[in-house]
Design an enzyme around this catalytic site. Structure first.
Site, mmCIF file in Angstrom:
data_model
loop_
_atom_site.group_PDB
_atom_site.id
_atom_site.type_symbol
_atom_site.label_atom_id
_atom_site.label_comp_id
_atom_site.label_asym_id
_atom_site.label_seq_id
_atom_site.Cartn_x
_atom_site.Cartn_y
_atom_site.Cartn_z
ATOM 1 N N GLU A 175 9.073 1.431 11.038
ATOM 2 C CA GLU A 175 10.173 2.392 10.800
ATOM 3 C C GLU A 175 9.532 3.762 10.850
ATOM 4 O O GLU A 175 8.741 4.109 9.974
ATOM 5 C CB GLU A 175 10.802 2.158 9.414
ATOM 6 C CG GLU A 175 11.429 0.794 9.227
ATOM 7 C CD GLU A 175 12.703 0.609 10.013
ATOM 8 O OE1 GLU A 175 13.222 1.595 10.582
ATOM 9 O OE2 GLU A 175 13.179 -0.531 10.091
ATOM 10 N N LYS A 214 0.854 -1.206 0.000
ATOM 11 C CA LYS A 214 0.000 0.000 0.000
ATOM 12 C C LYS A 214 0.883 1.247 0.000
ATOM 13 O O LYS A 214 1.502 1.602 0.993
ATOM 14 C CB LYS A 214 -0.918 0.042 1.228
ATOM 15 C CG LYS A 214 -2.023 1.083 1.026
ATOM 16 C CD LYS A 214 -2.589 1.666 2.285
ATOM 17 C CE LYS A 214 -1.880 2.848 2.808
ATOM 18 N NZ LYS A 214 -1.781 4.040 1.942
ATOM 19 N N GLY A 265 6.548 5.080 8.225
ATOM 20 C CA GLY A 265 5.752 6.304 8.214
ATOM 21 C C GLY A 265 5.924 7.033 9.529
ATOM 22 O O GLY A 265 6.929 6.859 10.218
ATOM 23 N N SER A 266 4.930 7.819 9.891
ATOM 24 C CA SER A 266 5.074 8.652 11.089
ATOM 25 C C SER A 266 4.908 7.817 12.355
ATOM 26 O O SER A 266 4.262 6.756 12.359
ATOM 27 C CB SER A 266 4.024 9.757 11.055
ATOM 28 O OG SER A 266 2.743 9.177 11.095
#
Ligand code: NAD
Length: 478
Positions: free
Chosen positions: A250, A175, A228-229
């Site tokens: 991560e 995704k 991502g965040s």
């Protein structure tokens, strides 16, 4: 490669979603819309997951290691053959300078080669145990793996999740971010053209809160590999908990760049600006907090600013451009809010802080001098071309400040004193450190964070541990 794919790529072909839900792709360099991508709905996600499960059971888990390795090598060749096209889409989609985009596509091809080579080198062990018999471990694939990736380095991050997952025998649902879906969709198509059977790599663009969350909760998805965040990572952890789903995360960073007086100042000052400003500062490893030893502070800052002023911020399609626009208006607004906050607090903006062009989401590299340690620009991840520089006198006090952050992803240490380099490297709470350079990512070495920068490691042989289970078998000997 055929034309640009703009529908979810499922079971070896473009699948037009039942309900239209378009993500308009805007070129951040000129603010013009240039493509529309259809987001997958929950129905398409279900088809993708079912297809990946079937492909896992009937095809990929039945292949020999050689067949898997050969296919991954073929995907690497296909990526390399289409390098320029992929790089052009990346530049148009996210404003990355074309040469950087080309390097990242090449990196993706090399990652596939590395994991193609790793297929036959990743194995279990025989272990002497205290009972009479033979004890051995097997490495087994998990099944369907979900890979959720961000927009800042979309292609290499997708490759460094997909390639080891496939090498270990899993099938993958990829995704991409809604801001950068183009090269992920192309990867799905290239893989098919390279001979990967349908269903083994499914690409489903879609909203994180819908498709990302549904993937995370789905019982057939055995692992989520996320970049991502930190905020989204925490949500994934929460959603994964009821099913004890495997996850690797991560996440964000606020990495230090520590310059001692005995460093090669020419090199440190020449290389440090791009360690935070490259990719318009949208880099989880950006060295956005610089710590400079007091006795060389003025000299270093002067050279750092001089190097920063030489950086060319321009149209990302031009060969000489080093920094392009930021990904979006929102992202630039966010960075400008931090800069305004520093201004309002009376901090020195030594250079930058303004926009070089009226059109496009550009922002000049910005240097903030000597903020307080509780200033937002010093504490928070800005994810834009903004750096803060502070001085230090005492090593222990500096290290306390370095570690006074929830993050722990990356960092650099500049010194020519070997003992100091090792002593400080051991004390910085971070998953990745570079001494006298800023290089953080090596295909062959583990990459990931301490503390709220993540859990697990991408890249190297370490990544394969995250895409397999260990089974222990004991055979009794009479
Ligand atoms: P983001 O968290 O907003 O999105 C990342 C991906 O997660 C996207 O595909 C998004 O659609 C999806 N997502 C968002 N919310 C979700 C949810 N609730 N459930 C499931 N999926 C969800 O991050 P971003 O803005 O795309 O990327 C920037 C962030 O990524 C920065 O914090 C940066 O530091 C981090 N990053 C980390 C690394 C690393 O290796 N540590 C590398 C690159 C970027």
């Amino acid at each position: 490669m055929k034309a640009l794919i703009t529908d979810p790529f499922i079971n070896g072909r473009s699948l037009e979603p039942k309900e239209s839900n378009l993500f308009v792709q805007t070129n951040p360099a000129n603010e013009e819309d240039f493509a529309e991508v259809q987001a997958a709905g929950l129905g398409e996600l279900e088809i993708a997951i079912e297809g990946a499960q079937q492909a896992f059971e009937k095809v990929w888990s039945q292949c020999t290691p050689n067949q898997r390795a050969d296919t991954l090598f073929a995907i690497a060749r296909a990526i390399r053959n289409d390098k320029d096209t992929l790089a052009r889409w990346e530049t148009q989609n996210i404003g990355k300078p074309f040469q950087d985009a080309r390097d990242e596509i090449e990196l993706g091809a090399r990652i596939f080669e590395y994991y193609a080579g790793a297929v036959g080198k990743y194995f279990g062990h025989t272990i002497p145990v205290s009972r009479k018999g033979l004890n051995m471990t097997l490495r087994e694939p998990l099944g369907v793996v979900g890979a959720i990736v961000p927009w800042n380095f979309p292609f290499p991050i997708a490759c460094w999740k997909v390639a080891p997952a496939l090498a270990a025998g899993n099938t993958v649902i990829l995704k991409p971010s809604s801001l950068s879906p183009l090269t992920a969709l192309s990867l799905g198509q290239l893989a098919i053209e390279a001979g990967l059977p349908p269903g083994i790599l499914q690409v489903v663009p879609g909203r994180g809160g819908l498709i990302g969350e549904a993937m995370t909760k789905h019982p057939l998805v055995k692992k989520i590999s996320f970049t991502g965040s930190t905020q989204s990572g925490a949500r994934i952890m929460e959603l994964a908990a009821p099913g004890i789903k495997r996850i690797s995360l991560e996440l964000g960073g606020k990495s230090p760049n520590i310059v001692f007086a005995d460093a090669d100042l020419d090199q440190a000052a020449a290389e440090s600006p791009l360690s935070v400003f490259a990719n318009a500062g949208q880099d989880c490893c950006a060295r956005s907090r610089v710590f400079v030893e007091d006795s060389v502070f003025d000299e270093f800052v002067e050279r750092f600013i001089a190097s920063t002023r030489e950086i060319r911020v321009d149209d990302p399609t031009l060969a000489a451009t080093q920094i392009g626009p930021m990904i979006s208006k929102n992202q630039r607004d966010n960075a400008e809010t931090f800069i305004q906050g520093a201004r309002d607090a009376g901090r020195t903006i030594a250079c930058g802080g303004d926009r070089p062009f009226e059109r496009g989401f550009f922002l000049n590299p910005t240097v903030i001098l000597e903020p307080e340690t509780n200033d937002p620009c010093w504490k928070d991840e800005i994810f834009g071309p903004v750096v803060c520089i502070r001085r230090f006198k005492d090593e222990d006090a500096m290290l306390k400040e370095v570690n006074d952050t929830p993050y722990g992803l990356s960092g650099s240490i500049w010194t020519n004193h070997l003992n100091r380099a090792l002593r400080v490297a051991r004390k910085v709470e971070s998953g990745v450190l570079s001494i006298n350079t800023h290089s953080s990512v090596h295909i062959e070495a583990p990459f990931g964070g301490y503390k709220q920068s993540g859990i697990g490691r991408d890249l190297g042989m370490h990544a394969l541990d995250g895409y397999s289970e260990v089974k222990n078998i004991f055979i009794a000997e009479s």
